[in-house]
Structure formats: C-alpha cells, structure tokens
Design a protein around this motif. Structure first.
Motif, PDB file in Angstrom:
ATOM      1  N   ALA A   1       0.829  -1.213   0.000  1.00  0.00           N
ATOM      2  CA  ALA A   1       0.000   0.000   0.000  1.00  0.00           C
ATOM      3  C   ALA A   1       0.861   1.259   0.000  1.00  0.00           C
ATOM      4  CB  ALA A   1      -0.927  -0.001   1.214  1.00  0.00           C
ATOM      5  N   ILE A   2       1.967   1.238   0.727  1.00  0.00           N
ATOM      6  CA  ILE A   2       2.859   2.408   0.795  1.00  0.00           C
ATOM      7  C   ILE A   2       3.383   2.763  -0.587  1.00  0.00           C
ATOM      8  CG2 ILE A   2       5.102   3.213   1.635  1.00  0.00           C
ATOM      9  CD1 ILE A   2       4.552   1.503   4.178  1.00  0.00           C
ATOM     10  N   TYR A   3       3.981   1.796  -1.258  1.00  0.00           N
ATOM     11  CA  TYR A   3       4.554   2.061  -2.583  1.00  0.00           C
ATOM     12  C   TYR A   3       3.471   2.360  -3.616  1.00  0.00           C
ATOM     13  CZ  TYR A   3       9.321   0.794  -1.253  1.00  0.00           C
ATOM     14  OH  TYR A   3      10.577   0.777  -0.680  1.00  0.00           O
ATOM     15  N   SER A   4       2.355   1.645  -3.537  1.00  0.00           N
ATOM     16  CA  SER A   4       1.275   1.861  -4.508  1.00  0.00           C
ATOM     17  C   SER A   4       0.693   3.268  -4.381  1.00  0.00           C
ATOM     18  CB  SER A   4       0.170   0.827  -4.311  1.00  0.00           C
ATOM     19  OG  SER A   4       0.658  -0.478  -4.513  1.00  0.00           O
ATOM     20  N   ALA A   5       0.455   3.706  -3.148  1.00  0.00           N
ATOM     21  CA  ALA A   5      -0.106   5.042  -2.927  1.00  0.00           C
ATOM     22  C   ALA A   5       0.834   6.123  -3.435  1.00  0.00           C
ATOM     23  CB  ALA A   5      -0.405   5.245  -1.443  1.00  0.00           C
ATOM     24  N   LEU A   6       2.124   5.937  -3.207  1.00  0.00           N
ATOM     25  CA  LEU A   6       3.112   6.919  -3.677  1.00  0.00           C
ATOM     26  C   LEU A   6       3.172   6.947  -5.202  1.00  0.00           C
ATOM     27  CD1 LEU A   6       5.975   6.288  -1.091  1.00  0.00           C
ATOM     28  CD2 LEU A   6       4.700   8.422  -1.385  1.00  0.00           C
ATOM     29  N   GLN A   7       3.118   5.782  -5.820  1.00  0.00           N
ATOM     30  CA  GLN A   7       3.164   5.721  -7.278  1.00  0.00           C
ATOM     31  C   GLN A   7       1.896   6.292  -7.910  1.00  0.00           C
ATOM     32  OE1 GLN A   7       3.935   1.596  -8.220  1.00  0.00           O
ATOM     33  NE2 GLN A   7       6.115   1.748  -7.783  1.00  0.00           N
ATOM     34  N   LEU A   8       0.761   6.047  -7.283  1.00  0.00           N
ATOM     35  CA  LEU A   8      -0.525   6.506  -7.827  1.00  0.00           C
ATOM     36  C   LEU A   8      -0.788   7.985  -7.553  1.00  0.00           C
ATOM     37  CD1 LEU A   8      -2.685   3.439  -6.754  1.00  0.00           C
ATOM     38  CD2 LEU A   8      -2.325   4.174  -9.121  1.00  0.00           C
ATOM     39  N   TRP A   9      -0.043   8.573  -6.662  1.00  0.00           N
ATOM     40  CA  TRP A   9      -0.263   9.955  -6.249  1.00  0.00           C
ATOM     41  C   TRP A   9      -0.114  10.900  -7.435  1.00  0.00           C
ATOM     42  CZ3 TRP A   9       3.508  13.221  -2.838  1.00  0.00           C
ATOM     43  CH2 TRP A   9       2.835  14.368  -2.379  1.00  0.00           C
ATOM     44  N   ASP A  10      -1.193  11.549  -7.789  1.00  0.00           N
ATOM     45  CA  ASP A  10      -1.210  12.467  -8.931  1.00  0.00           C
ATOM     46  C   ASP A  10      -0.933  13.887  -8.437  1.00  0.00           C
ATOM     47  OD1 ASP A  10      -1.508  13.616 -11.392  1.00  0.00           O
ATOM     48  OD2 ASP A  10      -3.698  13.502 -11.419  1.00  0.00           O
ATOM     49  N   CYS A  11       0.329  14.272  -8.460  1.00  0.00           N
ATOM     50  CA  CYS A  11       0.720  15.593  -7.967  1.00  0.00           C
ATOM     51  C   CYS A  11       1.881  16.107  -8.812  1.00  0.00           C
ATOM     52  CB  CYS A  11       1.142  15.513  -6.497  1.00  0.00           C
ATOM     53  SG  CYS A  11       2.640  14.534  -6.233  1.00  0.00           S
ATOM     54  N   HIS A  12       2.323  17.314  -8.521  1.00  0.00           N
ATOM     55  CA  HIS A  12       3.474  17.871  -9.223  1.00  0.00           C
ATOM     56  C   HIS A  12       4.723  17.064  -8.874  1.00  0.00           C
ATOM     57  CE1 HIS A  12       6.547  20.717 -10.573  1.00  0.00           C
ATOM     58  NE2 HIS A  12       5.592  21.262 -11.313  1.00  0.00           N
ATOM     59  N   HIS A  13       5.588  16.880  -9.849  1.00  0.00           N
ATOM     60  CA  HIS A  13       6.787  16.072  -9.657  1.00  0.00           C
ATOM     61  C   HIS A  13       7.623  16.557  -8.476  1.00  0.00           C
ATOM     62  CE1 HIS A  13      10.356  13.702 -10.574  1.00  0.00           C
ATOM     63  NE2 HIS A  13      11.060  14.812 -10.520  1.00  0.00           N
ATOM     64  N   SER A  14       7.765  17.871  -8.342  1.00  0.00           N
ATOM     65  CA  SER A  14       8.591  18.430  -7.269  1.00  0.00           C
ATOM     66  C   SER A  14       7.983  18.153  -5.891  1.00  0.00           C
ATOM     67  CB  SER A  14       8.780  19.934  -7.464  1.00  0.00           C
ATOM     68  OG  SER A  14       7.529  20.601  -7.448  1.00  0.00           O
ATOM     69  N   GLU A  15       6.634  18.125  -5.821  1.00  0.00           N
ATOM     70  CA  GLU A  15       5.970  17.850  -4.553  1.00  0.00           C
ATOM     71  C   GLU A  15       6.221  16.414  -4.104  1.00  0.00           C
ATOM     72  OE1 GLU A  15       1.546  18.247  -2.452  1.00  0.00           O
ATOM     73  OE2 GLU A  15       1.799  18.662  -4.596  1.00  0.00           O
ATOM     74  N   LYS A  16       6.140  15.481  -5.062  1.00  0.00           N
ATOM     75  CA  LYS A  16       6.397  14.085  -4.724  1.00  0.00           C
ATOM     76  C   LYS A  16       7.869  13.890  -4.346  1.00  0.00           C
ATOM     77  CE  LYS A  16       4.267  10.879  -6.998  1.00  0.00           C
ATOM     78  NZ  LYS A  16       3.806   9.867  -7.986  1.00  0.00           N
ATOM     79  N   LYS A  17       8.754  14.535  -5.088  1.00  0.00           N
ATOM     80  CA  LYS A  17      10.181  14.426  -4.803  1.00  0.00           C
ATOM     81  C   LYS A  17      10.499  14.948  -3.406  1.00  0.00           C
ATOM     82  CE  LYS A  17      14.705  15.646  -6.738  1.00  0.00           C
ATOM     83  NZ  LYS A  17      15.400  16.378  -7.840  1.00  0.00           N
ATOM     84  N   MET A  18       9.857  16.051  -3.018  1.00  0.00           N
ATOM     85  CA  MET A  18      10.098  16.639  -1.707  1.00  0.00           C
ATOM     86  C   MET A  18       9.590  15.718  -0.593  1.00  0.00           C
ATOM     87  SD  MET A  18       8.886  20.342  -0.204  1.00  0.00           S
ATOM     88  CE  MET A  18       9.922  21.198  -1.407  1.00  0.00           C
TER      89      MET A  18
END
Length: 323
Positions: A236-253
C-alpha cells in the motif's frame, strides 16, 4: 469450425463473457450459478441460442456477433503478464483502475447501458473494493477488463492496458525503493504508513484553514488501501506513492523528507544510550586518532568506544591479578 459454432468454448473467460452479454442484451438467465462448472454453463448457452426467440436476428447472426464481441473484449491473457509477478505493480494497476473507473471504459468506450448512470463500472461488475491479497487483485483486474464491455464500434482494450503500463513506468521511476523499508523491518513499514497518513491529514487541514473551495488537497490515495497484514501495508505504501497524482517536485520533496525523517528517527534511537564526551587532547594524539579511524574504516566514536572497552577489560584483569 462453422460460423454457427461459438469460439473459445473451452475458455472459462469467454464462456462467462458470452453469458454476461446474453444476459444484458437478450435476457439469458442461467439455471446454474456455478461458474466453475464450465460444461453446465456452456450447455445452457448453446441451448439458449438455439431457441427461436429473436425475430430481428438469426442464430447465425447472433453467434457471429457474440464471436466478434468476444474477440474485442477477451484479450490475450499474456498481455497481463507484465504486472502479474509483482505485487506492487499489480496493486498500482488495480489502484489506477479504481481511480479512473469511468475514464478507462465507461465514458471512453461505452459500457452496456444501465439505468443508474452514477454507478461506476467497477460497481456494476460487483467487484470487491477491498482485495486482501495479490492473487485477488489479479483476478479483479482481469475480470474488469473481461467484463467492462466494449461494443463493435468501441476502442481496443489492449491500448488501454498499454496506457496503464506507460503510466506505471513513469510512476515507478519517480518512486524508487527505500533501502530501509523492507518486509523484514516491521517497524519501518508501520512508521512509513503512519507518516503518509499524517501527511494527508496535514494537507487536508491546510485546505480547510485556507477556506479555498476551489483548491484540491494534494493527498495520497491511501483510502484505496485497507491492509490486513504487514505485507499488504508495504504494498500500500509504494502503490499510494506511485498513484499519487501531484506535481513532480511535490512528490520528490515528500520522498526526500520521508527518508530524512526516518534517518533522524534512527539516529535518535541510536543515541538513546549514548553520552557526549567533551575534552581536549594533544594535537599529536588527535592525529593518531584520525589515523586509527581511517585504518579501521570506522567513526571516531566507535574507535574510542573500542579503545575504552579494551582498556577497561585489561584493567579488570590486572585488578584480579593483584588480589
């Protein structure tokens, strides 16, 4: 094989598809509800088709139509192989379907007509919303593609699956595995899941405090997952992070902050039983200490601890010998 013979009559996926289409379009009601009994259901379908109930379509035309629909809708099982052996990738595909229910099949390709248009394809197919295992998610994905209906004028399911694969490729490149997050480290899994939950709560509160009705909270799709064990929680941790539809910089941060937070947690834990030593030594002694650190490929605190422990053990021996 003549045109009057249904194709793939020994394929359970095709037989179930024939049954579904006949129910939806021509009112077929199988007497047996045991889908594992392939022969029984197949015999009922063949018997139903031979009955002269359809003045607008001949038996040959009906069978031809069913075979065309089967070819469009029941795609090669091998096309699912790219995700079937990896639980996290499979979870991504399942989660993507859940997050894009109408976009994938219903709106773009025309699902069979239903009175309740607010019901999603996933719900129409009565698929489990809370799969508890990798194997169950595979079955749900295949069922979704098999019975999410595309008619003769619709698109190709193969292209839909390829689009999901492309999205997974980019998502998996954005979210690489954490070295400290693994199945054998339960503490790290519980901590990471809670960290993401707290992040979602924080982002939702930001929106509430801003009173901005037109701004969407940038939250992870954790609500899709209800893990029943530690293995499912890691997925669930990895799936939620991969599915997260956000700006690239936000996910990277977030990934960077999450990694730093865990390292700091481990550092604090490591220092729980440690004490600071503040003292001055001769410059020559400091040089020798640095040389020891380099030689042992270690840290100063570790070298000092080893030296003190060794000296203390020698002291104990000398004290005993003096008695």
């Amino acid at each position: 094989m003549t045109i009057e013979t249904l194709n793939n009559q020994n394929n359970i996926r095709s037989i179930l598809f024939y049954s579904k289409v006949l129910r939806e379009r021509w009112g077929f009601t199988p007497k047996e509800n045991q889908y594992s009994d392939l022969k029984s259901l197949r015999d009922e379908i063949n018997s139903f088709i031979t009955q002269p109930k359809y003045p607008s379509i001949s038996k040959i035309e009906l069978i031809s139509s069913l075979n065309k629909l089967n070819k469009i809708n029941i795609i090669d099982i091998d096309l699912f192989n790219w995700f079937k052996d990896d639980p996290i990738t499979t979870s991504f595909v399942w989660g993507y379907i859940c997050n894009n229910l109408e976009l994938i099949l219903s709106i773009k390709y025309g699902i069979l007509t239903h009175q309740n248009t607010s019901t999603s394809t996933y719900e129409k197919l009565n698929l489990n919303k809370n799969p508890a295992s990798h194997e169950e998610r595979i079955k749900i994905i295949i069922s979704y593609f098999d019975y999410g209906f595309i008619d003769e004028n619709g698109g190709m399911k193969e292209s839909i699956l390829k689009d999901i694969q492309k999205k997974w490729y980019h998502a998996s490149n954005d979210v690489r595995e954490f070295k400290w997050l693994s199945n054998d480290n339960h503490e790290s899994i519980h901590w990471a899941f809670d960290y993401l939950l707290k992040y979602n709560t924080s982002e939702t509160n930001k929106i509430d405090n801003d009173f901005n009705l037109f701004k969407e909270a940038s939250t992870l799709p954790l609500k899709l997952f209800k893990p029943i064990n530690i293995k499912e929680k890691l997925i669930a941790i990895y799936s939620a992070l991969q599915l997260w539809d956000c700006h690239h910089s936000e996910k990277k941060m977030l990934l960077s902050n999450m990694n730093k937070a865990w390292q700091q947690k481990m550092l604090r834990k490591e220092r729980e039983n440690q004490k600071s030593i503040n003292c001055y030594v001769n410059s020559d002694v400091k040089i020798k200490l640095d040389e020891l650190v380099t030689y042992k490929n270690s840290r100063i605190n570790k070298v000092l601890s080893d030296i003190i422990t060794e000296a203390h053990a020698y002291m104990i021996i000398e004290i005993k010998n003096q008695k």
